[in-house]
Write an enzyme that holds these catalytic residues in place. Structure first.
Site, PDB file in Angstrom:
ATOM      1  N   CYS A   1       0.815  -1.226   0.000  1.00  0.00           N
ATOM      2  CA  CYS A   1       0.000   0.000   0.000  1.00  0.00           C
ATOM      3  C   CYS A   1       0.846   1.272   0.000  1.00  0.00           C
ATOM      4  O   CYS A   1       0.314   2.365  -0.204  1.00  0.00           O
ATOM      5  CB  CYS A   1      -0.976  -0.014   1.162  1.00  0.00           C
ATOM      6  SG  CYS A   1      -2.089  -1.429   1.130  1.00  0.00           S
TER       7      CYS A   1
ATOM      8  N   HIS B   1      -3.110   7.296   1.822  1.00  0.00           N
ATOM      9  CA  HIS B   1      -3.526   5.933   1.514  1.00  0.00           C
ATOM     10  C   HIS B   1      -4.928   5.713   2.071  1.00  0.00           C
ATOM     11  O   HIS B   1      -5.230   6.100   3.201  1.00  0.00           O
ATOM     12  CB  HIS B   1      -2.535   4.927   2.118  1.00  0.00           C
ATOM     13  CG  HIS B   1      -2.999   3.520   1.972  1.00  0.00           C
ATOM     14  ND1 HIS B   1      -3.516   3.031   0.787  1.00  0.00           N
ATOM     15  CD2 HIS B   1      -3.055   2.485   2.856  1.00  0.00           C
ATOM     16  CE1 HIS B   1      -3.857   1.773   0.956  1.00  0.00           C
ATOM     17  NE2 HIS B   1      -3.602   1.417   2.194  1.00  0.00           N
TER      18      HIS B   1
ATOM     19  N   ASN C   1     -10.145  -0.174   0.363  1.00  0.00           N
ATOM     20  CA  ASN C   1      -8.688  -0.086   0.261  1.00  0.00           C
ATOM     21  C   ASN C   1      -8.224  -0.849  -0.981  1.00  0.00           C
ATOM     22  O   ASN C   1      -8.301  -2.076  -1.026  1.00  0.00           O
ATOM     23  CB  ASN C   1      -8.074  -0.683   1.534  1.00  0.00           C
ATOM     24  CG  ASN C   1      -6.557  -0.674   1.526  1.00  0.00           C
ATOM     25  OD1 ASN C   1      -5.931  -0.374   0.513  1.00  0.00           O
ATOM     26  ND2 ASN C   1      -5.962  -1.009   2.659  1.00  0.00           N
TER      27      ASN C   1
HETATM   28  N1  COA Z   1     -18.749  -6.216  11.550  1.00  0.00           N
HETATM   29  C1  COA Z   1     -19.314  -6.119  12.751  1.00  0.00           C
HETATM   30  N2  COA Z   1     -18.636  -6.241  13.898  1.00  0.00           N
HETATM   31  C2  COA Z   1     -17.312  -6.453  13.811  1.00  0.00           C
HETATM   32  C3  COA Z   1     -16.639  -6.575  12.582  1.00  0.00           C
HETATM   33  C4  COA Z   1     -17.416  -6.453  11.422  1.00  0.00           C
HETATM   34  N3  COA Z   1     -16.880  -6.537  10.184  1.00  0.00           N
HETATM   35  N4  COA Z   1     -15.350  -6.792  12.833  1.00  0.00           N
HETATM   36  C5  COA Z   1     -15.184  -6.813  14.144  1.00  0.00           C
HETATM   37  N5  COA Z   1     -16.372  -6.618  14.754  1.00  0.00           N
HETATM   38  C6  COA Z   1     -16.645  -6.532  16.193  1.00  0.00           C
HETATM   39  C7  COA Z   1     -15.614  -7.304  17.002  1.00  0.00           C
HETATM   40  O1  COA Z   1     -15.991  -8.644  17.158  1.00  0.00           O
HETATM   41  C8  COA Z   1     -15.617  -6.555  18.304  1.00  0.00           C
HETATM   42  O2  COA Z   1     -16.744  -6.934  19.067  1.00  0.00           O
HETATM   43  P1  COA Z   1     -16.653  -7.090  20.684  1.00  0.00           P
HETATM   44  O3  COA Z   1     -16.335  -5.686  21.150  1.00  0.00           O
HETATM   45  O4  COA Z   1     -17.989  -7.567  21.039  1.00  0.00           O
HETATM   46  O5  COA Z   1     -15.524  -8.035  20.903  1.00  0.00           O
HETATM   47  C9  COA Z   1     -15.856  -5.104  17.897  1.00  0.00           C
HETATM   48  O6  COA Z   1     -16.484  -5.176  16.602  1.00  0.00           O
HETATM   49  C10 COA Z   1     -14.573  -4.299  17.785  1.00  0.00           C
HETATM   50  O7  COA Z   1     -13.619  -5.061  17.061  1.00  0.00           O
HETATM   51  P2  COA Z   1     -12.171  -4.512  16.699  1.00  0.00           P
HETATM   52  O8  COA Z   1     -11.433  -5.544  15.935  1.00  0.00           O
HETATM   53  O9  COA Z   1     -11.564  -3.931  17.938  1.00  0.00           O
HETATM   54  O10 COA Z   1     -12.605  -3.328  15.729  1.00  0.00           O
HETATM   55  P3  COA Z   1     -11.746  -2.100  15.248  1.00  0.00           P
HETATM   56  O11 COA Z   1     -12.360  -0.861  15.722  1.00  0.00           O
HETATM   57  O12 COA Z   1     -10.287  -2.296  15.497  1.00  0.00           O
HETATM   58  O13 COA Z   1     -11.999  -2.174  13.687  1.00  0.00           O
HETATM   59  C11 COA Z   1     -10.778  -2.783  11.728  1.00  0.00           C
HETATM   60  C12 COA Z   1     -11.510  -3.283  12.965  1.00  0.00           C
HETATM   61  C13 COA Z   1     -10.220  -3.973  10.972  1.00  0.00           C
HETATM   62  C14 COA Z   1     -11.786  -2.020  10.844  1.00  0.00           C
HETATM   63  C15 COA Z   1      -9.657  -1.812  12.166  1.00  0.00           C
HETATM   64  O14 COA Z   1      -8.882  -2.412  13.193  1.00  0.00           O
HETATM   65  C16 COA Z   1      -8.742  -1.405  11.045  1.00  0.00           C
HETATM   66  O15 COA Z   1      -9.151  -0.769  10.103  1.00  0.00           O
HETATM   67  N6  COA Z   1      -7.433  -1.708  11.168  1.00  0.00           N
HETATM   68  C17 COA Z   1      -6.459  -1.314  10.189  1.00  0.00           C
HETATM   69  C18 COA Z   1      -6.539  -2.232   9.008  1.00  0.00           C
HETATM   70  C19 COA Z   1      -5.847  -1.682   7.797  1.00  0.00           C
HETATM   71  O16 COA Z   1      -5.885  -0.498   7.547  1.00  0.00           O
HETATM   72  N7  COA Z   1      -5.242  -2.578   7.008  1.00  0.00           N
HETATM   73  C20 COA Z   1      -4.633  -2.256   5.773  1.00  0.00           C
HETATM   74  C21 COA Z   1      -3.340  -1.566   5.949  1.00  0.00           C
HETATM   75  S1  COA Z   1      -2.732  -1.108   4.405  1.00  0.00           S
END
Ligand code: COA
Length: 306
Positions: free
Chosen positions: A108, A233, A263
């Protein structure tokens, strides 16, 4: 000698997957995805060489050039059609070009690495006069469609820009970085799917991009408030907001496309660039910041006086 952009082109596959479509495939919903990532839909079903070819052809048309006018193709991708040849060679043949061609893989962060690479080559002795710089990735084929932690985030796409030697368009500074120790938090094996520890990637990305942007602004001797346009990005709107807030650049100066694309890895910054050009934001003299990050982890920032 400096380098200006004279044509832009984009390509997004016809097939669109909305958040509601995903909610029928896994335990997720539109409200959660929009709130946690800022994404509403993504394009799927793309093939890297085909999207790159379409975007490249559109950029050549936009620049009013014929294939013979291009001296080099640089394709930024981490999803090549095959292990070899480089997908840029396929694109070169598709477009009827005869020039050199190579791929850049910094995932990325790839487009910013590619931009600086192209710029450096164009300024080297006997370097190319015009480069077709493309970012293209087909991520849908390497998605685990049962993993709601990744499947909601990524999409397919490509965007291209024609760069030309010119007195306008100075690269003021760039900053490259990588930390291969972070490979386990975001990777994809040959014949596997993208595997990610989302929360860790989020934290590391905000830290790395903030640091990298601070570095590049310091090197360019520019204050954050002077930046006119940010091409970040497009991974997650909350990462873009967190970095903007930490650096002190108003959110309105960030150009975003992720609401409709998700993304698209190497394509995300040039898609934002093409939108900025369309919106008339890339006037000569504007200060433009590109900031990419991704698997590696690798990151790259660059400041250009457009
Ligand atoms: N839909 C609904 N609920 C979801 C979910 C989804 N797709 N994914 C996770 N959850 C739930 C989890 O189970 C958790 O529930 P709980 O609190 O009951 O345990 C809650 O939502 C929070 O989960 P978490 O993983 O902490 O969410 P987050 O706020 O970190 O968001 C991402 C998850 C993946 C969106 C986020 O971490 C992210 O964008 N990370 C960076 C990824 C990225 O940019 N990658 C590419 C780099 S180039």
């Amino acid at each position: 000698m400096t380098v200006r952009a004279i044509g832009y082109g984009t390509s997004l596959p016809e097939k669109i997957l909305t958040n509601d479509d995903l909610a029928e495939m896994m335990d997720t919903n539109d409200e959660w995805i929009r709130a946690r990532a800022g994404i509403g839909a993504r394009h799927v079903g793309g093939v890297t060489s085909e999207m790159a070819t379409e975007a490249g052809a559109a950029a050549l048309k936009d620049a009013d050039l014929s294939p013979a006018d291009i001296d080099l193709i640089v394709l930024c991708t981490s999803t090549p059609d095959q292990r070899l040849p480089a997908t840029s060679a396929v694109v070169q043949a598709n477009l009827g070009l005869t020039c050199g061609a190579f791929d850049v893989n910094a995932v990325c962060a790839g487009f910013t690495y590619g931009y600086v690479t192209a710029y450096g080559l164009m300024n080297a002795p006997t370097g190319p006069d015009r480069v077709l710089l493309i970012g293209a990735d087909a991520l849908s084929p390497i998605m685990d469609w049962t993993d709601r932690g990744t499947a909601i985030l990524f999409g397919d796409g490509a965007a291209a820009v024609v760069l030309e030697k010119h007195e306008q368009g100075e690269l003021l500074a760039f900053d490259f970085g990588a930390d291969g120790n972070l490979q386990p938090i975001l990777y994809c094996d040959h014949d596997g799917f993208i595997t990610m520890e989302g929360r860790e990637v989020f934290k590391k990305a905000v830290r790395a991009v903030t640091q990298s942007v601070e570095n590049v602004l310091r090197k360019a001797e520019i204050e954050p408030g002077e930046i006119d346009v940010v091409l970040p990005h497009q991974a997650n709107i909350r990462i873009i907001e967190a970095v903007a807030q930490r650096i002190g650049i108003p959110m309105e100066r960030n150009v975003t496309v992720l609401e409709t694309t998700g993304n698209t890895s190497g394509a995300s910054i040039p898609l934002a660039m093409a939108k900025a050009a369309d919106d008339g934001l890339l006037e000569p003299g504007k200060l433009v910041l590109m900031a990419g990050f991704g698997a590696g982890m690798a990151w790259a920032s660059a400041v250009v006086r457009w």
